[in-house]
Design a protein around this motif. Structure first.
Motif, PDB file in Angstrom:
ATOM      1  N   ASN A  13       0.833  -1.207   0.000  1.00  0.00           N
ATOM      2  CA  ASN A  13       0.000   0.000   0.000  1.00  0.00           C
ATOM      3  C   ASN A  13       0.867   1.256   0.000  1.00  0.00           C
ATOM      4  N   GLY A  14       2.037   1.150  -0.688  1.00  0.00           N
ATOM      5  CA  GLY A  14       2.889   2.329  -0.852  1.00  0.00           C
ATOM      6  C   GLY A  14       2.520   3.032  -2.148  1.00  0.00           C
ATOM      7  N   ILE A  15       3.442   3.841  -2.665  1.00  0.00           N
ATOM      8  CA  ILE A  15       3.110   4.633  -3.853  1.00  0.00           C
ATOM      9  C   ILE A  15       2.923   3.731  -5.082  1.00  0.00           C
ATOM     10  N   ALA A  16       3.663   2.637  -5.170  1.00  0.00           N
ATOM     11  CA  ALA A  16       3.485   1.747  -6.328  1.00  0.00           C
ATOM     12  C   ALA A  16       2.113   1.081  -6.257  1.00  0.00           C
ATOM     13  N   GLY A  17       1.729   0.610  -5.070  1.00  0.00           N
ATOM     14  CA  GLY A  17       0.412  -0.027  -4.909  1.00  0.00           C
ATOM     15  C   GLY A  17      -0.714   0.956  -5.179  1.00  0.00           C
ATOM     16  N   VAL A  36      -3.641  -4.989  -0.089  1.00  0.00           N
ATOM     17  CA  VAL A  36      -3.179  -5.546   1.187  1.00  0.00           C
ATOM     18  C   VAL A  36      -1.950  -4.758   1.611  1.00  0.00           C
ATOM     19  N   GLY A  37      -1.998  -4.118   2.776  1.00  0.00           N
ATOM     20  CA  GLY A  37      -0.866  -3.302   3.202  1.00  0.00           C
ATOM     21  C   GLY A  37      -0.414  -3.635   4.608  1.00  0.00           C
ATOM     22  N   ALA A  38       0.885  -3.899   4.770  1.00  0.00           N
ATOM     23  CA  ALA A  38       1.407  -4.277   6.088  1.00  0.00           C
ATOM     24  C   ALA A  38       1.319  -3.130   7.090  1.00  0.00           C
ATOM     25  N   SER A  45       3.768   9.955   1.551  1.00  0.00           N
ATOM     26  CA  SER A  45       4.996  10.269   0.808  1.00  0.00           C
ATOM     27  C   SER A  45       6.207   9.871   1.639  1.00  0.00           C
ATOM     28  N   ARG A  46       6.908   8.834   1.194  1.00  0.00           N
ATOM     29  CA  ARG A  46       8.085   8.385   1.931  1.00  0.00           C
ATOM     30  C   ARG A  46       9.227   9.415   1.838  1.00  0.00           C
ATOM     31  N   PRO A  47       9.440  10.045   0.666  1.00  0.00           N
ATOM     32  CA  PRO A  47      10.523  11.042   0.608  1.00  0.00           C
ATOM     33  C   PRO A  47      10.382  12.151   1.654  1.00  0.00           C
ATOM     34  N   VAL A  78      -2.114  -5.770   7.542  1.00  0.00           N
ATOM     35  CA  VAL A  78      -2.157  -7.197   7.168  1.00  0.00           C
ATOM     36  C   VAL A  78      -1.083  -7.433   6.098  1.00  0.00           C
ATOM     37  N   SER A  79      -0.317  -8.520   6.249  1.00  0.00           N
ATOM     38  CA  SER A  79       0.743  -8.828   5.274  1.00  0.00           C
ATOM     39  C   SER A  79       0.395 -10.048   4.453  1.00  0.00           C
ATOM     40  N   ALA A  80       0.830 -10.050   3.213  1.00  0.00           N
ATOM     41  CA  ALA A  80       0.793 -11.281   2.424  1.00  0.00           C
ATOM     42  C   ALA A  80       1.935 -12.151   2.916  1.00  0.00           C
ATOM     43  N   ILE A 105       2.337  -7.075  -7.489  1.00  0.00           N
ATOM     44  CA  ILE A 105       3.264  -7.179  -6.355  1.00  0.00           C
ATOM     45  C   ILE A 105       3.949  -5.819  -6.189  1.00  0.00           C
ATOM     46  N   ALA A 106       3.673  -5.160  -5.076  1.00  0.00           N
ATOM     47  CA  ALA A 106       4.230  -3.816  -4.835  1.00  0.00           C
ATOM     48  C   ALA A 106       4.620  -3.714  -3.364  1.00  0.00           C
ATOM     49  N   SER A 107       5.339  -4.744  -2.889  1.00  0.00           N
ATOM     50  CA  SER A 107       5.624  -4.817  -1.450  1.00  0.00           C
ATOM     51  C   SER A 107       6.892  -4.058  -1.055  1.00  0.00           C
ATOM     52  N   GLY A 108       7.500  -3.336  -2.000  1.00  0.00           N
ATOM     53  CA  GLY A 108       8.546  -2.377  -1.635  1.00  0.00           C
ATOM     54  C   GLY A 108       9.787  -2.988  -1.007  1.00  0.00           C
ATOM     55  N   ARG A 124      12.562   4.210   7.439  1.00  0.00           N
ATOM     56  CA  ARG A 124      11.870   3.689   6.257  1.00  0.00           C
ATOM     57  C   ARG A 124      10.379   4.030   6.321  1.00  0.00           C
ATOM     58  N   GLU A 125       9.826   3.866   7.527  1.00  0.00           N
ATOM     59  CA  GLU A 125       8.380   4.013   7.665  1.00  0.00           C
ATOM     60  C   GLU A 125       8.034   5.276   8.462  1.00  0.00           C
ATOM     61  N   LEU A 126       6.768   5.646   8.381  1.00  0.00           N
ATOM     62  CA  LEU A 126       6.290   6.827   9.101  1.00  0.00           C
ATOM     63  C   LEU A 126       6.600   6.724  10.591  1.00  0.00           C
ATOM     64  N   ALA A 265       4.728  -6.731 -11.299  1.00  0.00           N
ATOM     65  CA  ALA A 265       5.415  -6.183 -10.117  1.00  0.00           C
ATOM     66  C   ALA A 265       5.917  -4.783 -10.435  1.00  0.00           C
ATOM     67  N   ALA A 266       5.955  -3.928  -9.423  1.00  0.00           N
ATOM     68  CA  ALA A 266       6.403  -2.547  -9.627  1.00  0.00           C
ATOM     69  C   ALA A 266       6.994  -1.984  -8.344  1.00  0.00           C
ATOM     70  N   GLY A 267       7.868  -1.004  -8.522  1.00  0.00           N
ATOM     71  CA  GLY A 267       8.413  -0.282  -7.375  1.00  0.00           C
ATOM     72  C   GLY A 267       9.673  -0.921  -6.812  1.00  0.00           C
ATOM     73  N   THR A 281      15.372   0.044  -9.341  1.00  0.00           N
ATOM     74  CA  THR A 281      15.547   1.506  -9.290  1.00  0.00           C
ATOM     75  C   THR A 281      14.691   2.042  -8.146  1.00  0.00           C
ATOM     76  N   PRO A 282      15.221   2.031  -6.924  1.00  0.00           N
ATOM     77  CA  PRO A 282      14.377   2.375  -5.765  1.00  0.00           C
ATOM     78  C   PRO A 282      14.174   3.879  -5.614  1.00  0.00           C
ATOM     79  N   LEU A 283      13.441   4.453  -6.550  1.00  0.00           N
ATOM     80  CA  LEU A 283      13.146   5.883  -6.538  1.00  0.00           C
ATOM     81  C   LEU A 283      11.644   6.099  -6.679  1.00  0.00           C
ATOM     82  N   SER A 311      15.287   8.190 -15.472  1.00  0.00           N
ATOM     83  CA  SER A 311      15.073   8.299 -14.030  1.00  0.00           C
ATOM     84  C   SER A 311      15.239   9.737 -13.532  1.00  0.00           C
ATOM     85  N   TYR A 312      14.461  10.042 -12.509  1.00  0.00           N
ATOM     86  CA  TYR A 312      14.480  11.367 -11.892  1.00  0.00           C
ATOM     87  C   TYR A 312      14.794  11.184 -10.413  1.00  0.00           C
ATOM     88  N   PHE A 313      15.809  11.892  -9.966  1.00  0.00           N
ATOM     89  CA  PHE A 313      16.275  11.776  -8.585  1.00  0.00           C
ATOM     90  C   PHE A 313      16.287  13.159  -7.959  1.00  0.00           C
TER      91      PHE A 313
HETATM   92  C1  LIG Z   1      13.205   8.205   4.064  1.00  0.00           C
HETATM   93  C2  LIG Z   1      13.159   8.008   2.587  1.00  0.00           C
HETATM   94  C3  LIG Z   1      13.359   9.095   1.744  1.00  0.00           C
HETATM   95  C4  LIG Z   1      13.294   8.931   0.364  1.00  0.00           C
HETATM   96  N1  LIG Z   1      13.513  10.007  -0.430  1.00  0.00           N
HETATM   97  C5  LIG Z   1      13.429   9.873  -1.763  1.00  0.00           C
HETATM   98  C6  LIG Z   1      13.624  10.988  -2.623  1.00  0.00           C
HETATM   99  O1  LIG Z   1      13.911  12.095  -2.180  1.00  0.00           O
HETATM  100  N2  LIG Z   1      13.491  10.798  -3.961  1.00  0.00           N
HETATM  101  C7  LIG Z   1      13.189   9.579  -4.480  1.00  0.00           C
HETATM  102  O2  LIG Z   1      13.064   9.455  -5.715  1.00  0.00           O
HETATM  103  N3  LIG Z   1      13.001   8.497  -3.695  1.00  0.00           N
HETATM  104  C8  LIG Z   1      13.119   8.617  -2.354  1.00  0.00           C
HETATM  105  N4  LIG Z   1      12.941   7.526  -1.553  1.00  0.00           N
HETATM  106  C9  LIG Z   1      12.597   6.229  -2.170  1.00  0.00           C
HETATM  107  C10 LIG Z   1      11.093   6.140  -2.422  1.00  0.00           C
HETATM  108  O3  LIG Z   1      10.396   6.554  -1.296  1.00  0.00           O
HETATM  109  C11 LIG Z   1      10.749   4.713  -2.802  1.00  0.00           C
HETATM  110  O4  LIG Z   1      11.396   4.419  -4.027  1.00  0.00           O
HETATM  111  C12 LIG Z   1       9.251   4.485  -2.942  1.00  0.00           C
HETATM  112  O5  LIG Z   1       8.584   4.797  -1.747  1.00  0.00           O
HETATM  113  C13 LIG Z   1       8.969   3.033  -3.346  1.00  0.00           C
HETATM  114  O6  LIG Z   1       7.591   2.825  -3.339  1.00  0.00           O
HETATM  115  P1  LIG Z   1       6.999   1.340  -3.278  1.00  0.00           P
HETATM  116  O7  LIG Z   1       5.513   1.523  -3.248  1.00  0.00           O
HETATM  117  O8  LIG Z   1       7.604   0.500  -4.327  1.00  0.00           O
HETATM  118  O9  LIG Z   1       7.513   0.722  -1.926  1.00  0.00           O
HETATM  119  P2  LIG Z   1       7.257   1.153  -0.363  1.00  0.00           P
HETATM  120  O10 LIG Z   1       7.173   2.620  -0.329  1.00  0.00           O
HETATM  121  O11 LIG Z   1       8.300   0.431   0.364  1.00  0.00           O
HETATM  122  O12 LIG Z   1       5.825   0.567  -0.090  1.00  0.00           O
HETATM  123  C14 LIG Z   1       5.604  -0.823   0.019  1.00  0.00           C
HETATM  124  C15 LIG Z   1       4.546  -1.069   1.057  1.00  0.00           C
HETATM  125  O13 LIG Z   1       4.268  -2.468   1.071  1.00  0.00           O
HETATM  126  C16 LIG Z   1       4.172  -2.908   2.408  1.00  0.00           C
HETATM  127  N5  LIG Z   1       4.507  -4.335   2.466  1.00  0.00           N
HETATM  128  C17 LIG Z   1       5.727  -4.905   2.523  1.00  0.00           C
HETATM  129  N6  LIG Z   1       5.620  -6.243   2.543  1.00  0.00           N
HETATM  130  C18 LIG Z   1       4.304  -6.531   2.492  1.00  0.00           C
HETATM  131  C19 LIG Z   1       3.569  -7.730   2.488  1.00  0.00           C
HETATM  132  N7  LIG Z   1       4.172  -8.911   2.516  1.00  0.00           N
HETATM  133  N8  LIG Z   1       2.225  -7.638   2.458  1.00  0.00           N
HETATM  134  C20 LIG Z   1       1.585  -6.433   2.418  1.00  0.00           C
HETATM  135  N9  LIG Z   1       2.250  -5.258   2.418  1.00  0.00           N
HETATM  136  C21 LIG Z   1       3.590  -5.308   2.444  1.00  0.00           C
HETATM  137  C22 LIG Z   1       5.157  -2.049   3.164  1.00  0.00           C
HETATM  138  O14 LIG Z   1       4.830  -2.004   4.524  1.00  0.00           O
HETATM  139  C23 LIG Z   1       4.971  -0.705   2.459  1.00  0.00           C
HETATM  140  O15 LIG Z   1       3.954   0.052   3.079  1.00  0.00           O
HETATM  141  C24 LIG Z   1      13.023   7.656  -0.168  1.00  0.00           C
HETATM  142  C25 LIG Z   1      12.855   6.554   0.671  1.00  0.00           C
HETATM  143  C26 LIG Z   1      12.931   6.731   2.039  1.00  0.00           C
HETATM  144  C27 LIG Z   1      12.743   5.537   2.951  1.00  0.00           C
END
Ligand SMILES: Cc1cc2nc3c(=O)[nH]c(=O)nc-3n(C[C@H](O)[C@H](O)[C@H](O)COP(=O)(O)OP(=O)(O)OC[C@H]3O[C@@H](n4cnc5c(N)ncnc54)[C@H](O)[C@@H]3O)c2cc1C
Length: 378
Positions: A13-17, A36-38, A45-47, A78-80, A105-108, A124-126, A265-267, A281-283, A311-313
C-alpha cells in the motif's frame, strides 16, 4: 491469462500499490480490487520522511497524500505471507486466503537493520520518522552510519535540529550515487554547517555498554546518544519464497512489469528488464511509472508499450536542493547552462560517452519537464 481479470489483488500500500490501483480504475477496470498493506497507515509520501518531517518546526502533515478514490477494499496492518501462482491464491498474516485472477506485487523494501540487541534508529516508515524526530528533539549527540542519500538527509535533519552530528561512511558521502562533482558540493555544504564526516574502509554498528555505537576499521569506536543506521535496504520478497516468481533472490520483471501469467510487479520490490539490463531503481518516480505500466499491462498485455523511463532523482540536504534527470553517477565536470556552481545555485549538464545527457538543478527553480528537455538538446 485468459480474458481480462475480474478480481485484482495489489500487495503493498505504498506509492506503487496506490498508483497501480488508480491506474487500474483509470484503465476502466471495474471488478473487485483489494489492496493488502502491512502498515496501518494510508499511503504517504516516503521522501517527506527524511526531509520536511525531520525538521522540528516542519509541517507534521507534509507526508500526507490526497485520500484515495480507487474504491478498493483496503486491508491495512495485514501482510501477504505466501503466494500460490497455480491456484492463484495469496495467504495473509490474519489467516485469510485471497483468490485473484490478476496480482500486482508492490511490497517495496525495508531498511537494513544491524544485528545488535540495542536500539538503533533506521528510517523507512512513518513510525520510524516519528521516533527519529522525537529523539532529535532532545538535541542529542548523533552518529549516522551510511553516506548515501538517506544517511546524508538524516544527518542534515539532525544538524538542523541543533544536534552535534558525525556521519560515518565507507567512501566520500554521496560519491557512489552522484559522482565526485556533486558529492564535493554537498560535502562542502555539509561541513560548512558543522557536519563531522569520518570515512573508513569499513564500519559496523556494535553494542557498547548496553548502547549502540559505530566501530571503524581501525578499531576506533564512536559513541553517541543516538545511533542511526542508513546502510541500504532489502526488497520485501520473502513472502514469495517457493512461489516460482523469483529469479535467485530477485523479483525480475520484463519491460512491462510482468513476472508470471496474471502477475506484475512494480516499485522498490522489483528489478525491471530494460535497455540497460536488469535493474532495481528504488526511486519515487520510478515506482510511479512502473506501477502505471504494470497495471495497464495486467489488463491490456502487449498492447502497452514497454516502459522507457528516464530516471528522476532529488535530494534536499544542508540547504541544497538537487534535482537530476538522467543517468547517475556523473563522471567528470559538467557544462554550466545557467548560474554558478561555486555559489551553489546552477543548472548543469553532463554528457555521457554515448552522447546522452544528465541535467541537474542545484538550488535552481525549474519545472521537471523543462529539466527533462535539457537532456534532449544536442
Ligand atoms: C526516508 C526516505 C526518503 C526517500 N527520499 C526519496 C527521494 O527524495 N526521492 C526519491 O526518488 N526516492 C526517495 N525515496 C525512495 C522512495 O520513497 C521509494 O522508491 C518508494 O517509496 C517506493 O515505493 P513502493 O511503493 O515500491 O515501496 P514502499 O514505499 O516500500 O511501499 C511498500 C509497502 O508495502 C508494504 N509491504 C511490505 N511487505 C508486504 C507484504 N508482505 N504484504 C503487504 N504489504 C507489504 C510495506 O509495509 C509498504 O507500506 C526515499 C525513501 C525513504 C525511505
Amino acid at each position: 491469462m485468459s480474458g481480462a481479470p475480474r478480481r485484482v489483488v495489489v500487495v503493498g500500500n505504498g506509492i506503487a500499490g496506490l498508483t497501480a490501483c488508480d491506474t487500474l480504475r483509470a484503465e476502466g477496470f471495474d471488478g473487485e480490487l483489494t489492496v493488502v498493506g502491512a502498515e496501518v497507515h494510508a499511503p504517504y509520501s516516503r521522501p517527506a520522511l527524511s526531509k520536511a518531517l525531520l525538521k522540528l518546526d516542519g509541517d507534521l502533515g507534509a507526508h500526507e497524500l490526497p485520500p484515495s478514490s480507487h474504491d478498493a477494499i483496503e486491508l491495512r496492518g495485514v501482510s501477504a505471507t505466501g503466494l500460490d501462482v497455480d491456484a492463484r491464491r495469496i495467504a495473509l498474516s490474519d489467516g485469510q486466503d485471497l483468490a485473484y485472477d490478476g496480482l500486482v506485487i508492490a511490497s517495496g523494501a525495508r531498511a537494513r537493520r544491524p544485528e545488535v540487541d540495542v536500539p538503533v534508529l533506521t528510517l523507512r516508515e512513518l513510525d520510524d520518522a516519528i521516533a527519529l524526530r522525537g529523539a532529535l528533539a532532545g538535541r542529542p549527540e548523533v552518529v549516522v552510519l551510511g553516506g548515501g542519500v538517506l544517511g546524508m538527509e538524516i544527518a542534515s535533519g539532525a544538524l538542523a535540529a541543533g544536534c552535534r552530528v558525525t556521519l560515518v561512511a565507507t567512501s566520500a558521502p554521496m560519491s557512489r550515487q552522484l559522482g565526485g562533482f556533486l558529492a564535493t558540493m554537498l560535502a562542502r555544504a555539509a561541513t560548512e554547517r558543522g557536519l563531522r564526516v569520518v570515512t573508513t574502509p569499513s564500519a559496523e554498528i556494535v553494542e557498547r555498554g548496553g548502547r549502540a555505537a559505530v566501530s571503524l576499521a581501525d578499531g576506533t569506536v564512536i559513541e553517541a546518544d543516538v545511533v542511526a543506521g542508513a546502510t541500504g535496504d532489502h526488497a520485501n520478497i520473502e513472502w514469495l519464497a517457493g512461489s516460482r516468481v523469483l529469479t535467485g533472490d530477485a523479483l525480475v520483471a520484463d519491460g512491462r512489469g510482468r513476472v508470471a501469467d496474471g502477475v506484475v510487479a512494480a516499485g522498490d520490490v522489483a528489478s525491471w528488464r530494460g535497455s540497460r539490463g536488469v535493474r532495481r531503481t528504488p526511486l519515487w518516480t520510478s515506482a510511479i511509472e512502473q506501477a502505471r505500466t504494470a497495471a495497464a499491462a495486467l489488463l491490456r498485455g502487449d498492447e502497452v508499450p514497454e516502459l522507457d523511463f528516464q530516471s528522476y532523482f532529488w535530494t534536499e540536504q544542508f540547504d541544497l536542493a538537487v534535482k537530476a534527470v538522467g543517468d547517475l553517477p556523473l563522471i567528470d565536470d559538467p557544462e554550466t547552462v545557467e548560474g554558478d556552481a561555486a555559489s551553489d545555485s546552477a543548472l548543469l549538464r553532463w554528457t555521457h560517452p554515448d552522447g546522452s545527457h544528465t541535467a541537474v538543478a542545484v538550488n535552481w527553480r525549474i519545472p521537471i519537464p523543462k529539466l527533462r528537455r535539457l537532456t534532449l538538446a544536442g
